[in-house]
Design an enzyme around this catalytic site. Structure first.
Site, short mmCIF file in Angstrom:
data_model
loop_
_atom_site.label_atom_id
_atom_site.label_comp_id
_atom_site.label_asym_id
_atom_site.label_seq_id
_atom_site.Cartn_x
_atom_site.Cartn_y
_atom_site.Cartn_z
N ASP A 1 -19.27 -42.82 2.73
CA ASP A 1 -19.40 -44.05 1.95
C ASP A 1 -19.16 -43.67 0.48
OD1 ASP A 1 -20.16 -46.80 1.83
OD2 ASP A 1 -22.18 -46.25 1.23
N GLU B 1 -19.79 -35.83 10.33
CA GLU B 1 -20.53 -36.95 9.75
C GLU B 1 -20.22 -38.24 10.49
OE1 GLU B 1 -22.76 -38.20 8.15
OE2 GLU B 1 -23.10 -37.38 6.16
N ASP B 2 -21.14 -39.20 10.38
CA ASP B 2 -20.90 -40.52 10.97
C ASP B 2 -19.98 -41.35 10.09
OD1 ASP B 2 -22.82 -40.72 8.95
OD2 ASP B 2 -24.20 -41.97 10.09
N PHE C 1 -20.89 -53.23 5.97
CA PHE C 1 -21.91 -52.40 6.62
C PHE C 1 -21.72 -52.44 8.13
CE2 PHE C 1 -26.07 -50.83 7.80
CZ PHE C 1 -26.22 -49.82 6.88
N ARG D 1 -28.67 -47.84 16.50
CA ARG D 1 -27.90 -46.61 16.69
C ARG D 1 -27.34 -46.52 18.11
NH1 ARG D 1 -28.92 -43.19 12.35
NH2 ARG D 1 -31.00 -43.23 11.48
P1 IMP Z 1 -22.81 -41.57 1.19
O1 IMP Z 1 -23.62 -40.46 0.65
O2 IMP Z 1 -22.88 -42.79 0.29
O3 IMP Z 1 -21.38 -41.20 1.51
O4 IMP Z 1 -23.55 -42.09 2.48
C1 IMP Z 1 -23.39 -41.52 3.70
C2 IMP Z 1 -24.52 -41.95 4.60
O5 IMP Z 1 -24.93 -43.28 4.33
C3 IMP Z 1 -24.06 -41.94 6.03
O6 IMP Z 1 -24.26 -40.69 6.62
C4 IMP Z 1 -24.92 -43.04 6.63
O7 IMP Z 1 -26.18 -42.51 7.06
C5 IMP Z 1 -25.16 -44.01 5.52
N1 IMP Z 1 -24.23 -45.15 5.56
C6 IMP Z 1 -23.22 -45.44 4.71
N2 IMP Z 1 -22.57 -46.56 5.06
C7 IMP Z 1 -23.17 -47.01 6.18
C8 IMP Z 1 -22.93 -48.13 7.06
O8 IMP Z 1 -22.02 -48.96 6.89
N3 IMP Z 1 -23.77 -48.23 8.13
C9 IMP Z 1 -24.78 -47.36 8.39
N4 IMP Z 1 -25.03 -46.29 7.61
C10 IMP Z 1 -24.23 -46.12 6.51
MG MG Z 2 -28.21 -43.62 7.95
#
Ligand code: IMP
Ligand code: MG
Length: 176
Positions: free
Chosen positions: A102, A98-99, A151, A164
């Site tokens: 969050d 994963e990137d 962010f 990106r």
């Molecule tokens: P989660 O389901 O809330 O953990 O969100 C994960 C996804 O939200 C990541 O794979 C990203 O695509 C996006 N995301 C969460 N935080 C950021 C950020 O700071 N920058 C860009 N994308 C984010």
């Molecule tokens: Mg995204």
């Protein structure tokens, strides 16, 4: 919201150095066994490819795309598989790449989904972790960097599908 400025948080060199370390750690942990990296598109595309280059055990690359966010910066909590894997992961040592983690909702959903496909093992690797934002618990095996609740864009991460391609990771400064 409009982006006013992007402040470099992690340089390209810092990210690359950390990815080399993660690759070495994964190579040692799997000790000659093949691994199947599942790249979650689009965010982890850059990270997965760089990581794959630093792993010395045999690597299979697979891709999956999910959507969890709209065009903004807040989580919708809704996860949808947009493109599924083209192959079976049964009996394979899988690492989900994963990137960023969050809220953890995307990963929790994906992990539960992938577990039903009977991989031999399933681990999680993320380039970035924002633990302050966690809503659901997920156990992460490999973390590149832990970052504060701000962010970020770059190295695969987007703001409304842009930025990106930045080779570094930067904090976004916005104005109304
Ligand atoms: P989660 O389901 O809330 O953990 O969100 C994960 C996804 O939200 C990541 O794979 C990203 O695509 C996006 N995301 C969460 N935080 C950021 C950020 O700071 N920058 C860009 N994308 C984010
Ligand atoms: Mg995204």
């Amino acid at each position: 919201m409009r982006i006013k400025k992007i402040n470099v948080h992690l340089t390209e060199e810092e990210v690359d150095a950390r990815i080399r370390e993660l690759g070495a750690q994964i190579s040692a942990d799997y000790d000659g066994e093949p691994v199947c990296l599942i790249c979650i598109l689009k965010g982890s595309a850059f990270f997965t490819c760089e990581l794959a280059k630093r792993i010395s055990v045999p690597v299979e690359l697979e891709f999956m795309s999910v959507s969890s966010y709209g065009a903004g910066t807040a989580s919708s909590g809704v996860v949808r598989i947009v493109n599924d894997l083209g192959t079976s992961i049964e009996g394979k040592n899988v690492i989900l790449v994963e990137d960023i983690i969050d809220s953890g909702r995307t990963l929790k959903y994906l992990l539960e989904n992938l577990k039903t496909r009977n991989p031999a093992s399933l681990k999680l690797c993320t380039l970035l972790d924002k633990p302050d934002r966690r809503v659901v618990d997920v156990a992460v095996d490999y973390v590149g960097f832990t970052i504060p609740d701000q962010f970020v864009v770059g190295y695969g991460l987007d703001y409304a599908q842009q930025y990106r391609n930045l080779p570094y990771i930067g904090f976004v400064e916005t104005e109304e």
